[in-house]
Design a protein around this motif. Structure first.
Motif, short mmCIF file in Angstrom:
data_model
loop_
_atom_site.label_atom_id
_atom_site.label_comp_id
_atom_site.label_asym_id
_atom_site.label_seq_id
_atom_site.Cartn_x
_atom_site.Cartn_y
_atom_site.Cartn_z
N LEU A 16 5.42 2.23 5.67
CA LEU A 16 6.32 1.11 5.71
C LEU A 16 6.89 0.80 7.16
O LEU A 16 6.94 -0.47 7.68
CB LEU A 16 7.39 1.73 4.79
N VAL A 17 7.21 1.80 8.19
CA VAL A 17 7.72 1.67 9.50
C VAL A 17 6.47 0.88 10.27
O VAL A 17 6.80 -0.10 11.10
CB VAL A 17 7.81 2.88 9.92
N ALA A 52 1.00 -1.08 -0.01
CA ALA A 52 -0.15 -0.06 -0.22
C ALA A 52 1.02 1.26 0.00
O ALA A 52 0.32 2.17 -0.63
CB ALA A 52 -0.89 -0.04 1.22
N ALA A 53 1.96 1.27 0.58
CA ALA A 53 3.02 2.36 0.78
C ALA A 53 3.52 2.61 -0.76
O ALA A 53 4.03 3.63 -0.93
CB ALA A 53 3.93 2.12 1.57
N TRP A 108 3.76 9.92 4.53
CA TRP A 108 2.91 8.95 4.66
C TRP A 108 3.71 7.56 4.10
O TRP A 108 3.32 6.58 4.64
CB TRP A 108 1.81 9.30 4.01
N HIS A 109 4.36 7.56 3.33
CA HIS A 109 5.17 6.18 2.72
C HIS A 109 6.00 5.83 3.65
O HIS A 109 5.69 4.51 4.16
CB HIS A 109 6.00 7.01 1.49
N THR A 110 6.77 6.67 4.42
CA THR A 110 7.68 6.06 5.26
C THR A 110 6.79 5.52 6.59
O THR A 110 7.17 4.53 7.26
CB THR A 110 8.77 7.10 5.87
N ILE A 150 11.27 -4.82 -3.22
CA ILE A 150 10.51 -3.53 -3.58
C ILE A 150 11.24 -2.28 -2.52
O ILE A 150 11.19 -1.22 -2.83
CB ILE A 150 9.12 -3.53 -3.28
N LEU A 151 11.47 -2.59 -1.30
CA LEU A 151 11.91 -1.80 -0.47
C LEU A 151 13.25 -1.08 -0.74
O LEU A 151 13.73 -0.10 0.13
CB LEU A 151 12.02 -2.17 1.03
N GLU A 152 13.86 -1.71 -1.55
CA GLU A 152 15.37 -1.16 -1.92
C GLU A 152 14.98 0.31 -2.49
O GLU A 152 15.93 1.21 -2.56
CB GLU A 152 15.83 -1.97 -3.06
#
Length: 472
Positions: free
Chosen positions: A263-264, A190-191, A258-260, A408-410
């Protein structure tokens, strides 16, 4: 004998129940905040229309450099009933005459305005971004912000409808494991959602998972304790949810993107798999499927991994026979975790060192899998070994499927996937120490044999068999 009577005999609150309750409380504390997450990820920021004369740097500097920002705002954006700049409309043409007038203009013809056609400018003093700024969910589209929240709540409703049946049909733990996997993947993706529709779909899946997780944690806490401790267990499960809600407020205060924040709040769910067989195959396939990220010469690395498999498996056999199952698996998993954390700090220019480390990491992975397969078979009793191995197979495949998704987190931080692989290895290795040692022990035939009574049980059976043969 009823299950509650059995609990009374073996112990109402032993080590197993305490560890299980602690794990489920941790689950609730991590999962519950996702219900309120959009209070911060979907916050509506102050906004106004983007206008050429005000927000185009070239025009502002050259043509209107002598005018202040407030002056340009006055001639570009009309005022609302509270004498504040309109959020959703702007003047079609700059109203220069307003610079020479004071007070209200009830006798004047209202200048023509139009909706925001070139986008919006947001007040980012409190939050750097949100889903509202991502997809411009303001003015005519502001209702879509509520639609996103509806999707999550609709998912919770759907989860409540099917949770009871699926839980009784497939078991509490299996459904809990799947729901944790689904929530972790859905909320992480979702992020990174490219469109608002994809984001809503992922939040729907997250809502379904959240209900199932929170329901099953309470069920397992209550069912594995006697009535004396059931109220305490259920209350602690609720308290952990409340603590989680407080935690997300602190995270949101420190993380304004909001993305970070998404993810957190989502990535820690992956670490809840340290108590399952996600934890073995996740880093293993994370290594094997991403050799190009570790060394430029993929052909050489692939050959070396094949060559190192034989000596690594020989070493695993030696350690299993001389050091035991728990110590062997703990050692190889921990060393593999250290490898993932070390490879992050090796520069890409040092290709020889990276190839050597990757080869050693592959050898540790082969040894870990060998220990894992041996240990799993010896832990399960004969009457449920096939079923248990089937469930373990599902878990390992989920871990394998999750491994490429973590890359993807890269996009946000290059070392992040490798940190997750390494941390999962080390935590899984520590968890192995909670399991019983099976070296030089006969395979258990029944659940009763699991309680370190397998050897005695077998001796009794052999005596009875010899007596029967003698009588015959």
């Amino acid at each position: 004998m009823a299950f509650q009577d059995l609990l009374d005999q073996v112990g109402a609150m032993g080590r197993f129940q305490i560890i299980q309750m602690a794990f489920f409380i941790l689950c609730n504390a991590i999962v519950a905040p996702h219900i309120m997450l959009e209070n911060f990820t979907a916050v509506i920021l102050g906004h106004r229309c983007w206008v050429h004369i005000l927000d185009n740097d070239t025009v502002s500097d050259n043509a209107t450099g002598t005018l202040s920002h407030d002056t340009l705002l006055r001639i570009s954006i009309p005022l609302d009933s509270n004498l504040r700049p309109e959020k959703c409309r702007h003047f079609i043409h700059p109203q220069w005459q307003l610079l020479h007038q004071n007070g209200t203009f009830s006798n004047m013809i209202e200048p023509d305005t139009e909706p925001c056609i070139d986008g919006w400018v947001y007040d980012r003093s409190s939050f750097l971004s949100s889903t509202v700024t991502e997809w411009d969910l303001v003015c005519e589209s502001q209702s879509l912000n509520s639609v996103a929240k509806f999707f999550f709540m609709a998912g919770m409703l759907m989860g409540s409808i099917v949770c009871g049946y699926l839980t009784d049909r497939f078991g509490r733990r299996l459904l809990l494991t799947w729901s944790l996997f689904q929530l972790a993947v859905a909320e992480t993706c979702a992020a990174l959602a490219p469109t608002f529709l994809v984001y809503c779909s992922l939040r729907l899946l997250a809502g379904m998972s959240t209900t199932t997780i929170l329901t099953n944690t309470v069920l397992l806490i209550v069912e594995w304790t006697t009535p004396k401790y059931q109220a305490m267990g259920a209350t602690m499960a609720i308290v952990s949810c409340n603590l989680g809600q407080s935690t997300i407020a602190g995270l949101a205060y420190g993380i304004r993107n909001w993305h970070t924040l998404q993810l957190v709040a989502s990535i820690p769910i992956f670490f809840l798999f340290i108590f399952s067989r996600f934890a073995i195959m996740l880093p293993t396939f994370g290594l094997f499927l991403h050799l190009k990220h570790l060394a430029t010469n993929v052909f050489l690395v692939q050959f070396l991994l094949g060559a190192v498999s034989l000596p690594s498996n020989y070493v695993s056999i030696w350690t299993l026979n001389h050091k035991g199952r728990r110590i062997s698996l703990f050692f190889f998993m921990s060393m593999m975790g250290i490898y993932f954390l070390v490879i992050i700090f090796v520069p890409e220019e040092m290709q020889t060192m990276r190839i050597i480390l990757t080869t050693l990491g592959g050898g540790l992975s082969f040894a870990s899998v060998s220990c894992f397969v041996t240990f799993s078979n010896e832990l399960l009793p004969t009457i449920i070994r096939a079923t248990g191995l089937g469930i373990i197979g599902v878990c390992t495949n989920l871990g394998a499927a999750l491994a490429p998704l973590l890359m993807i987190l890269e996009t946000y931080a290059a070392p992040l996937p490798w940190v997750i692989y390494g941390a999962s290895c080390i935590l899984a290795g520590l968890t192995v120490l909670l399991l019983p040692e099976t070296r030089n022990q006969p395979l258990p035939d029944s659940l009763q044999d699991i309680k370190n009574e397998g050897k005695v049980s077998r001796e009794v059976k052999q005596e009875e068999l010899s007596i029967k043969v003698t009588q015959f």
